[in-house]
Design an enzyme around this catalytic site. Structure first.
Site, short mmCIF file in Angstrom:
data_model
loop_
_atom_site.label_atom_id
_atom_site.label_comp_id
_atom_site.label_asym_id
_atom_site.label_seq_id
_atom_site.Cartn_x
_atom_site.Cartn_y
_atom_site.Cartn_z
CE LYS A 96 4.63 7.57 -1.21
NZ LYS A 96 3.77 7.89 -0.07
CE LYS A 151 3.11 7.04 7.09
NZ LYS A 151 2.91 8.18 6.16
CG ASN A 189 -5.12 17.05 2.12
OD1 ASN A 189 -4.94 16.55 3.22
ND2 ASN A 189 -6.17 16.72 1.37
CE LYS A 209 -3.96 2.14 0.53
NZ LYS A 209 -3.66 2.85 -0.72
P1 NAD Z 1 0.18 19.64 -0.34
O1 NAD Z 1 0.91 19.70 -1.64
O2 NAD Z 1 -1.30 19.71 -0.33
O3 NAD Z 1 0.69 20.82 0.63
C1 NAD Z 1 2.03 21.08 0.87
C2 NAD Z 1 2.13 22.44 1.54
O4 NAD Z 1 3.48 22.69 1.90
C3 NAD Z 1 1.72 23.59 0.62
O5 NAD Z 1 0.96 24.52 1.38
C4 NAD Z 1 3.05 24.23 0.23
O6 NAD Z 1 2.93 25.62 -0.06
C5 NAD Z 1 3.81 24.02 1.53
N1 NAD Z 1 5.25 24.15 1.38
C6 NAD Z 1 6.05 23.76 0.38
N2 NAD Z 1 7.32 24.15 0.64
C7 NAD Z 1 7.30 24.77 1.84
C8 NAD Z 1 8.28 25.41 2.66
N3 NAD Z 1 9.54 25.48 2.27
N4 NAD Z 1 7.88 25.94 3.82
C9 NAD Z 1 6.59 25.89 4.21
N5 NAD Z 1 5.62 25.33 3.49
C10 NAD Z 1 5.98 24.78 2.33
O7 NAD Z 1 0.71 18.31 0.36
P2 NAD Z 1 0.03 17.53 1.58
O8 NAD Z 1 -0.82 16.45 1.04
O9 NAD Z 1 -0.54 18.53 2.54
O10 NAD Z 1 1.31 16.80 2.21
C11 NAD Z 1 2.19 17.48 3.10
C12 NAD Z 1 3.10 16.47 3.75
O11 NAD Z 1 2.32 15.49 4.44
C13 NAD Z 1 4.00 15.67 2.79
O12 NAD Z 1 5.21 15.37 3.46
C14 NAD Z 1 3.21 14.39 2.57
O13 NAD Z 1 4.05 13.30 2.16
C15 NAD Z 1 2.66 14.19 3.98
N6 NAD Z 1 1.49 13.31 4.05
C16 NAD Z 1 0.35 13.62 3.36
C17 NAD Z 1 -0.76 12.79 3.48
C18 NAD Z 1 -2.06 13.12 2.81
O14 NAD Z 1 -3.06 12.43 3.07
N7 NAD Z 1 -2.14 14.18 2.00
C19 NAD Z 1 -0.69 11.63 4.27
C20 NAD Z 1 0.49 11.35 4.96
C21 NAD Z 1 1.57 12.20 4.83
#
Ligand code: NAD
Length: 444
Positions: free
Chosen positions: A116, A104, A246, A80
């Site tokens: 992945k 995880k 998100n 997954k």
């Molecule tokens: P996203 O693309 O929706 O949001 C990323 C955010 O980070 C954006 O607001 C962007 O502007 C900001 N960003 C980028 N560079 C930055 C910086 N230098 N300083 C501050 N902010 C910065 O992505 P997401 O889905 O919110 O994912 C964010 C993190 O969470 C990633 O590491 C992702 O792997 C992890 N994650 C996401 C999910 C999920 O369900 N979306 C689940 C587990 C882990």
């Protein structure tokens, strides 16, 4: 330019957990050699798939994109993990992310393994049609090795429900070409191959908010334990959140609803510091209007410039808050800034935001780091619910989903906390010990 190899970081974490397990095992007189062999198995993925995807561009040219799918471990169930579109995607990163997914899923006690995928591409340079052809091409290229009982991909950085919808459609077409006499019900169950789909395509209620909501449940569970332990945390806790996508936005929304005061948030262009507390909805509206956060200071019910000021990413990480939440990128907490962090608790909502060297510094300083494999496991948990609903032909309400999510997050937090107490180790190593213990048991 970040030179830290993520797969080496992942292997350091595996080694730390192995050292702890080894001590526990010798106490129980178990065969150390058997454990060592199983750990060797976990030092490499079970399968690495590298595909070359030809795509016809809008101007008629052909371009070739490199894609990967890494299947790390399936001892507990089908692989997954998400699919990432980024120009920096490389095999080492995909391997590390696949390893972390295996850990995880085991921490959250889901019947799934870890995998992945990724494509080396900057999706912003493609038209919508080119993006669709690339996504369908990737789904065709990996169709042989995925499926509801083999490997279940999902969205990750720069991919979303629309892309999962295209991939699901392409995968079902590819599967139909190889089968005869497939019932409508069986065809429908093939939707379980991808999660993170739009609701209309078989997605789950609550998936979009799940990572943020799961993070809140984990935070509340750990704070409860910490208060009982030391009484060092007060009411109306202050929080700084790096990232407003998100995960960051939903996290801020749930935190504010739960009574936390979020005094700073940032995105890729900069941050805002509002000591009286940000208003998540207004802040999101300003970000949508302006395209970025800096210059917007939303508190109360209006966007009020007198209540806040801009703040740099570095300064946000070092604010005197109770809780710091990195929710954007990997490797942002380093040996340089770890000594200056003032938060008492760090909730890792991004994947891999703390380097191993920084982690050691934080542990020595007595800062509680809630590790990513626990903190952000709410997303994959609701993905697992989506997979289950598709397989059973069910559709659960948001309320049902969130109740099940809360229970899973509480159980996972309890297991990690208890292991950290009984083994006198950090929550990170404890989370790896819990995950490894479950995976090793399944391998047996
Ligand atoms: P996203 O693309 O929706 O949001 C990323 C955010 O980070 C954006 O607001 C962007 O502007 C900001 N960003 C980028 N560079 C930055 C910086 N230098 N300083 C501050 N902010 C910065 O992505 P997401 O889905 O919110 O994912 C964010 C993190 O969470 C990633 O590491 C992702 O792997 C992890 N994650 C996401 C999910 C999920 O369900 N979306 C689940 C587990 C882990």
């Amino acid at each position: 330019m970040n030179t830290i190899n993520p797969f080496e970081s992942a292997m350091t974490q595996l080694q730390n957990a192995y050292s702890i397990l080894q001590k526990a095992e010798s106490k129980e007189q178990r065969a150390k050699r058997e454990l060592k062999n199983k750990i060797e198995i976990l030092k490499s993925p079970q399968r690495e798939v590298h595909v070359n995807i030809p795509v016809r561009m809008d101007d008629g040219r052909m371009r070739f994109f490199q894609g990967y799918r890494v299947q790390y471990n399936n001892a507990r169930g089908p692989y997954k993990g998400g699919i990432r579109y980024h120009h920096n995607v490389n095999l080492s990163e995909v391997k590390a992310l696949a390893f972390w997914m295996a850990m995880k899923c085991a921490v959250a006690d889901l019947p799934l393994g870890g995998g992945k995928g990724g494509i080396v591409v900057d999706p912003k340079t493609l038209s919508q049609k080119e993006l669709e052809r690339l996504s369908r091409g990737y789904a065709r290229a990996i169709a042989d090795c995925i499926g509801p009982d083999k490997d279940v991909p999902a969205p990750d950085v720069n991919t979303n429900g629309v892309i999962m919808g295209w991939m699901t459609d392409e995968f079902i077409k590819a599967s139909m070409r190889q089968r005869v006499n497939v019932s409508a019900k069986e065809k429908e169950a093939l939707r379980a191959t991808f999660t993170g789909k739009a609701i209309a395509d078989g997605g789950s209620e609550g998936r979009e908010e799940a990572t943020g909501l799961g993070g809140l449940f984990v935070l509340q569970a750990i704070l409860k334990k910490l208060k009982a332990d030391s009484g060092k945390l007060k009411a109306n806790l202050t929080v700084a959140v790096m990232g407003f996508g998100n995960v960051g936005y939903n996290m801020v929304k749930f935190l504010v609803n739960a009574g936390f005061v979020v005094i700073a948030v940032s995105d890729s262009k900069g941050g805002i510091h509002v000591p009286s507390g940000v208003n998540p909805l207004l802040t999101l509206a300003c970000k949508k209007k302006n395209g970025y956060l800096a210059g917007c200071y939303c508190s109360g019910s209006v966007c009020d410039l007198s209540k806040g000021r801009p703040i740099s990413q570095e300064a946000l990480l070092e604010l005197p808050v109770d809780i710091l939440i990195p929710a954007a990128l990997e490797n942002v907490i380093t040996k340089q800034n770890a000594p200056k962090i003032k938060a008492k608790v760090i909730l890792e909502m991004a994947n891999g935001p703390t380097t191993p060297e920084a982690d050691e510094i934080l542990v020595k300083r007595g800062i509680t780091v809630v590790p990513d494999i626990l903190a952000n496991s709410g997303g994959v948990t609701v993905s697992a619910f989506e997979w289950e609903q598709n397989l059973k032909g069910e559709h659960w309400t948001k309320d049902q989903v969130n109740k099940k999510l809360k229970k899973k997050m509480q159980l996972a937090s309890d297991a990690v906390w208890d292991a950290s107490q009984s083994l006198s180790t950090s929550l990170r190593t404890a989370a790896f010990v819990v995950a490894l213990g479950r995976i090793l048991k399944a391998m047996k």
